[in-house]
Design a protein around this motif. Structure first.
Motif, mmCIF file in Angstrom:
data_model
loop_
_atom_site.group_PDB
_atom_site.id
_atom_site.type_symbol
_atom_site.label_atom_id
_atom_site.label_comp_id
_atom_site.label_asym_id
_atom_site.label_seq_id
_atom_site.Cartn_x
_atom_site.Cartn_y
_atom_site.Cartn_z
ATOM 1 N N ASP A 103 -8.734 -0.050 2.771
ATOM 2 C CA ASP A 103 -7.810 -0.784 1.903
ATOM 3 C C ASP A 103 -6.860 -1.624 2.748
ATOM 4 O O ASP A 103 -6.547 -2.772 2.398
ATOM 5 C CB ASP A 103 -7.023 0.170 1.011
ATOM 6 N N LEU A 155 0.843 -1.188 0.000
ATOM 7 C CA LEU A 155 0.000 0.000 0.000
ATOM 8 C C LEU A 155 0.878 1.239 0.000
ATOM 9 O O LEU A 155 1.873 1.304 0.719
ATOM 10 C CB LEU A 155 -0.911 0.029 1.232
ATOM 11 N N ASP A 206 -8.809 -4.595 4.117
ATOM 12 C CA ASP A 206 -8.973 -5.602 3.068
ATOM 13 C C ASP A 206 -7.692 -6.434 2.912
ATOM 14 O O ASP A 206 -7.755 -7.659 2.767
ATOM 15 C CB ASP A 206 -9.331 -4.955 1.729
#
Length: 122
Positions: free
Chosen positions: A111, A103, A114
């Protein structure tokens, strides 16, 4: 998935690390913060984590170096790498190292969730 997971957050940026730990805790996760990979390695003897979230670029041991060291010790704990840099081959390096996700900062907490949930599920 249940949110009774323990997450280690490793980042040399104190304010970012504290905010991420607080965000994860507010969502029901257990989260501990570490200022460096060395701090994390020195303290994991008595605690088990379901996932490690670590910055790639830190003074001393990098996030990629940490992944190699954990793998050499037989750890199967999934690792999510985070970075503020935009190196073009970073995604390939992260994938080659076995990272569950990469990321780029700033990222949305959803996010990260997840990535963590997907990594823990296998």
């Amino acid at each position: 998935m249940t949110r009774d997971l323990e997450i280690a957050v490793i980042d040399d940026d104190e304010s970012f690390r504290a905010a991420l730990v607080e965000s994860l805790a507010s969502l029901g996760y257990g989260a501990d913060g570490y200022a460096s990979a060395e701090d994390y390695i020195g303290s994991i003897g008595g605690k088990s984590f379901n996932c490690v979230v670590t910055d790639i670029h830190m003074p001393g041991m990098s996030g990629l170096d940490l992944m190699q060291r954990l793998a050499a010790q037989g750890s199967t704990t999934p690792v999510v790498l985070i970075t503020a840099r935009s190196d073009t081959n970073l995604a390939a390096k992260a994938a080659a190292a076995g990272a569950a996700c990469l990321l780029r900062k700033p990222f949305e907490i959803n996010d990260l969730i997840d990535c963590i949930e997907g990594a823990v599920k296998g």
